[in-house]
Design a protein around this motif. Structure first.
Motif, PDB file in Angstrom:
ATOM      1  N   GLU A   1      26.597  39.568  75.494  1.00 49.50           N
ATOM      2  CA  GLU A   1      27.920  39.465  76.102  1.00 49.50           C
ATOM      3  C   GLU A   1      28.646  40.787  76.017  1.00 49.50           C
ATOM      4  N   ILE A   2      29.453  41.066  77.041  1.00 50.89           N
ATOM      5  CA  ILE A   2      30.388  42.184  76.963  1.00 50.89           C
ATOM      6  C   ILE A   2      31.765  41.594  77.203  1.00 50.89           C
ATOM      7  N   ARG A   3      32.676  41.749  76.254  1.00 45.87           N
ATOM      8  CA  ARG A   3      34.044  41.250  76.422  1.00 45.87           C
ATOM      9  C   ARG A   3      34.998  42.427  76.462  1.00 45.87           C
ATOM     10  N   PHE A   4      35.844  42.429  77.486  1.00 52.93           N
ATOM     11  CA  PHE A   4      36.842  43.486  77.645  1.00 52.93           C
ATOM     12  C   PHE A   4      38.211  42.824  77.590  1.00 52.93           C
ATOM     13  N   GLU A   5      39.032  43.225  76.635  1.00 52.48           N
ATOM     14  CA  GLU A   5      40.337  42.590  76.398  1.00 52.48           C
ATOM     15  C   GLU A   5      40.173  41.088  76.257  1.00 52.48           C
ATOM     16  N   GLY A   6      39.094  40.682  75.612  1.00 53.40           N
ATOM     17  CA  GLY A   6      38.895  39.269  75.323  1.00 53.40           C
ATOM     18  C   GLY A   6      38.163  38.483  76.387  1.00 53.40           C
ATOM     19  N   ASN A   7      38.027  39.051  77.598  1.00 52.26           N
ATOM     20  CA  ASN A   7      37.369  38.300  78.666  1.00 52.26           C
ATOM     21  C   ASN A   7      35.980  38.847  78.927  1.00 52.26           C
ATOM     22  N   ARG A   8      35.069  37.922  79.224  1.00 48.45           N
ATOM     23  CA  ARG A   8      33.701  38.370  79.515  1.00 48.45           C
ATOM     24  C   ARG A   8      33.667  39.134  80.825  1.00 48.45           C
ATOM     25  N   ILE A   9      32.993  40.271  80.848  1.00 54.76           N
ATOM     26  CA  ILE A   9      32.883  41.024  82.092  1.00 54.76           C
ATOM     27  C   ILE A   9      31.440  41.212  82.533  1.00 54.76           C
ATOM     28  N   ASP A  10      30.483  40.782  81.682  1.00 54.84           N
ATOM     29  CA  ASP A  10      29.082  41.029  82.061  1.00 54.84           C
ATOM     30  C   ASP A  10      28.614  40.106  83.171  1.00 54.84           C
ATOM     31  N   ASN A  11      29.343  38.980  83.394  1.00 54.99           N
ATOM     32  CA  ASN A  11      28.899  38.048  84.425  1.00 54.99           C
ATOM     33  C   ASN A  11      29.899  37.939  85.579  1.00 54.99           C
ATOM     34  N   LEU A  12      30.788  38.930  85.690  1.00 51.53           N
ATOM     35  CA  LEU A  12      31.778  38.888  86.777  1.00 51.53           C
ATOM     36  C   LEU A  12      31.093  39.117  88.128  1.00 51.53           C
ATOM     37  N   PRO A  13      31.586  38.471  89.186  1.00 45.63           N
ATOM     38  CA  PRO A  13      31.046  38.786  90.509  1.00 45.63           C
ATOM     39  C   PRO A  13      31.353  40.249  90.863  1.00 45.63           C
ATOM     40  N   PRO A  14      30.495  40.891  91.666  1.00 42.48           N
ATOM     41  CA  PRO A  14      30.634  42.327  91.933  1.00 42.48           C
ATOM     42  C   PRO A  14      32.026  42.723  92.427  1.00 42.48           C
ATOM     43  N   GLU A  15      32.640  41.894  93.258  1.00 38.51           N
ATOM     44  CA  GLU A  15      33.946  42.225  93.826  1.00 38.51           C
ATOM     45  C   GLU A  15      35.008  42.347  92.723  1.00 38.51           C
ATOM     46  N   GLN A  16      35.002  41.388  91.775  1.00 39.76           N
ATOM     47  CA  GLN A  16      35.976  41.430  90.675  1.00 39.76           C
ATOM     48  C   GLN A  16      35.700  42.613  89.754  1.00 39.76           C
ATOM     49  N   MET A  17      34.418  42.879  89.528  1.00 38.36           N
ATOM     50  CA  MET A  17      34.037  43.990  88.657  1.00 38.36           C
ATOM     51  C   MET A  17      34.498  45.296  89.281  1.00 38.36           C
ATOM     52  N   ARG A  18      34.424  45.361  90.618  1.00 40.29           N
ATOM     53  CA  ARG A  18      34.810  46.579  91.311  1.00 40.29           C
ATOM     54  C   ARG A  18      36.298  46.858  91.137  1.00 40.29           C
ATOM     55  N   ARG A  19      37.080  45.770  91.115  1.00 39.77           N
ATOM     56  CA  ARG A  19      38.519  45.977  90.943  1.00 39.77           C
ATOM     57  C   ARG A  19      38.862  46.408  89.519  1.00 39.77           C
ATOM     58  N   LEU A  20      38.072  45.870  88.553  1.00 44.06           N
ATOM     59  CA  LEU A  20      38.294  46.226  87.157  1.00 44.06           C
ATOM     60  C   LEU A  20      37.907  47.686  86.898  1.00 44.06           C
ATOM     61  N   ARG A  21      36.796  48.062  87.514  1.00 43.17           N
ATOM     62  CA  ARG A  21      36.291  49.415  87.338  1.00 43.17           C
ATOM     63  C   ARG A  21      37.210  50.357  88.124  1.00 43.17           C
TER      64      ARG A  21
END
Lengths: 351, 326
Positions: free
Chosen positions: B71-91
């Motif tokens: 697992e990878i948690r960023f600010e408490g939320n998992r980010i390793d399984n985010l859909p690409p679109e959401q990950m793109r906004r986070l990145r």
């Protein structure tokens, strides 16, 4: 830096200028001037037998050009190169063979400097063949096996191809090739900068052992001051095609005189001084096509004055025992303590 | 953002490459935490998996590579399984990235200003003029002289050091909480390297961003990082405060690594040598991956993979410290 006996290799007033002018038509139509890049601009140095002389400097200071000039891969624009007193200037690489056999080179990239389609035994045996040193294939095989074991590999490895080896092993093969013709003088152009630190330690230790056993003389080129400190007896610090400070390595490291040497030593990341907020050197190396007038370092130097901006300093004996090309050192107006770089940095634009 | 708790939690993260001959594990169950504003150095030799760790966190792994577990948690939320679109906004907005080669991270066809404005407008709700103003401020912050003139220049008109400053400005333009810097100074000369590290350190402190600094250069780590993770064969061999790991390494690999670095001011005639080289991914030894090269190896090293145990202020994965630590 006076050796009691004759130096093995010496260079006087060595220069290499590259013509980087725009094509003839552009010069005619757009009235663009001829341009010369002064990669090496007047270099004097002597390498005593059995020692390691290191050239150190940042990229573009001309250190690799010196390496190529020494082995004859470039013809110098001016100046002379002597090997045991024999003038090699303007002789093509490979001439005279009796002397060329005695100087070899180790290159930076062990992936690019070994022919991927040759077996390791043929790579190592090539210098032996070139100089006709062995009568038949059987003695060649024996010699290749001996060389492979000398550099810490298995004598059976000769049948393999370079891609079967890691970077460190390939650099060992390069070294075996370089020492196969029983040279006295090796030019090593950044031999470990493509390697990981633990492999670098293996290669540096091997090079020191070989130097002791075979009595080799090294011209060692590196940008890594810590590696240079480990390897060298003598050192020359280069800046924009010229040596700014040279002398016994111990003295230059213990008591650096030239402001550039001092800045370099101040900026290297040092694992013993953890979390030190180091003083970054301001500015960047100027464009060698259009170097600043006077001392090339003056735009970055905190001690520069009117004389530095107009008059090129010559190498002079400094009180430390080294030789320094600096007006401030010669006039004794250099303050002790850490060197603060000049804050303002004119933007450097490639033309 | 929560004030307490780590900014980033990595638990048992694995990165796997699917090949015709079966999966290869390049990063093998690594765990670490990162506090807000902290600089974590990740060191290791080529192929140790340090860059892949950074790539996995930014969600930029490319096939055939994939996250194989953990697992990878960023600010408490998992980010390793985010859909690409959401990950793109986070990145970009929350997680910035700086890569080794500043020339390939910039588009050669657009001016620096256009690239900055585009990035700023993607992540922040600003007009064109405001975004340009912000870009000018950023260029000045990273120490580019005469930013109002330089903003309209193309990347090729900048030197290597200046380009890397622009890349840092790009990474910081949305005020991210985490910056992943992968070998940011490796392509630069020492004197320029010092300038870039100083800028990176200062800005991350001012913007309150945590940094994962991936590098093979121990000197850079010793001067920059708060904590260090030493990686070997896809595993963390040792993690702890920089001073402890650098000055008093516990793991035999870290010890050998430190001894193999030449240091100015010592009269050593020989460098410590770790025999052999790091194993290929296809034949990582059983048990502790380092045991065939380890001077302290025991019989059980080949059988059991040591788990990281607390030693001092850090953790060490070695049987020597399995007896209860400290």
């Amino acid at each position: 830096m006076t050796a009691t006996s004759e130096p093995l290799v010496s260079m006087q007033g060595l220069k290499k200028h590259f013509d980087v002018s725009p094509p003839w038509l552009n010069r005619m139509l757009e009235r663009k001037p001829r341009l010369h890049l002064r990669a090496v601009d007047g270099l004097d140095l002597e390498i005593p037998r059995g020692t390691t002389f290191s050239l150190v400097g940042e990229s573009g200071c001309g250190k690799s050009t010196v390496a190529r000039l020494v082995v004859g891969l470039y013809a110098p624009t001016a100046g002379s190169i002597r090997f045991e007193g024999t003038d090699l200037t303007d002789r093509p690489a490979g001439d005279p063979p009796a002397i060329r056999r005695r100087m070899q080179m180790i290159f930076q990239d062990p992936y690019a400097s070994l022919n991927p389609r040759w077996r390791v035994r043929d790579i190592i045996a090539e210098p032996l063949k070139c100089f006709g040193m062995l009568p038949d294939r059987a003695s060649e095989d024996r010699e290749v096996g001996r060389l492979l074991e000398l550099v810490g590999m298995n004598s059976q490895d000769g049948e393999k191809y370079p891609h079967e080896f890691s970077g460190g092993q390939r650099q060992r093969i390069s070294i075996a090739r370089a020492i196969s013709s029983k040279p006295d003088f090796l030019v090593c152009d950044e031999p470990t900068s493509a390697l990981d630190v633990s492999v670098q330690a293996q290669i540096l230790n091997l090079m020191k052992e070989l130097q002791r056993e075979l009595g080799l003389t090294y011209l060692f080129i590196s940008h890594d001051l810590a590696v240079v400190h480990f390897m060298s007896d003598f050192i020359g610090v280069m800046y924009l095609g010229r040596i700014v400070e040279t002398g016994p390595a111990r003295q230059v490291f213990a008591n650096p005189q030239h402001p550039y040497t001092r800045l370099l030593l101040d900026t290297i990341p040092d694992i013993t001084m953890a979390r030190r907020d180091r003083e970054p050197v301001a500015g960047e190396v100027p464009n060698p096509i259009d170097p600043p007038p006077g001392c090339a370092f003056h735009p970055r130097c905190p001690f520069s004055d009117a004389r530095c901006r107009s008059e090129l300093p010559e190498l002079r004996n400094a009180p430390s025992g080294a030789r320094t090309a600096c007006h401030a050192v010669a006039e004794g107006r250099l303050a002790d303590g850490p060197v603060r770089a000049v804050p303002s940095t004119p933007a450097q634009m490639p033309t | 953002m929560k004030q307490s708790g780590p900014l980033l939690e990595v638990r048992d993260l694995s990165v796997v490459f699917d090949t015709r001959r079966g999966p290869l594990t390049a990063v093998d169950r690594i765990s670490f935490d990162l506090s807000p504003g902290e600089i974590l150095g990740v060191v290791g030799e080529s192929g140790a998996g340090k860059s892949l760790t950074g790539t996995a966190i930014t969600g930029l792994l490319e096939r055939p590579g994939r996250i194989g577990g953990g697992e990878i948690r960023f600010e408490g939320n998992r980010i390793d399984n985010l859909p690409p679109e959401q990950m793109r906004r986070l990145r970009g907005r929350r997680i910035g990235a700086i890569f080794q080669d500043p020339l390939t991270s910039l588009n050669p066809l657009f001016t620096v200003g256009r690239q900055l404005v585009e990035t700023i407008q993607t992540h922040l709700d600003l007009g064109r003029e405001q975004a340009r103003q912000r870009a000018l401020e950023l260029l000045a912050e990273v120490g580019i002289p005469a930013p109002e003139k330089r903003i309209d220049h193309y990347p090729h008109q900048f030197s290597g050091g200046m380009r890397q400053r622009v890349v840092i400005a790009l990474a910081l333009c949305a005020n991210p909480k985490l910056v992943i810097a992968d070998e940011p100074t490796t392509a630069l000369d020492v004197s320029i390297q010092a300038q870039i590290l100083a800028v990176l350190k200062k800005l991350c402190r001012e913007h309150g961003a945590a940094v994962i600094l991936v590098t093979h250069d121990m000197g850079v780590i010793a001067e920059t990082a708060d904590r260090v993770a030493v990686m070997y064969s896809g595993r963390i061999a040792e993690i702890g405060p920089a001073a402890q790991v650098v000055k008093a390494p516990r793991h035999p690999y870290t010890e050998g690594l430190m001894g193999s670095i030449p240091v100015i001011g010592t009269g050593a005639d020989r460098l410590t040598q770790i025999e052999g080289s790091m194993p290929r991914l296809t034949d990582i030894p059983a048990g502790c991956a380092f045991h065939p090269r380890c001077p302290c190896a025991r019989a059980d090293c080949a059988a059991v993979r040591p788990e990281p145990r607390p030693v001092g202020d850090g953790k060490v994965a070695c049987v020597l410290y399995d007896g209860g630590g400290i």
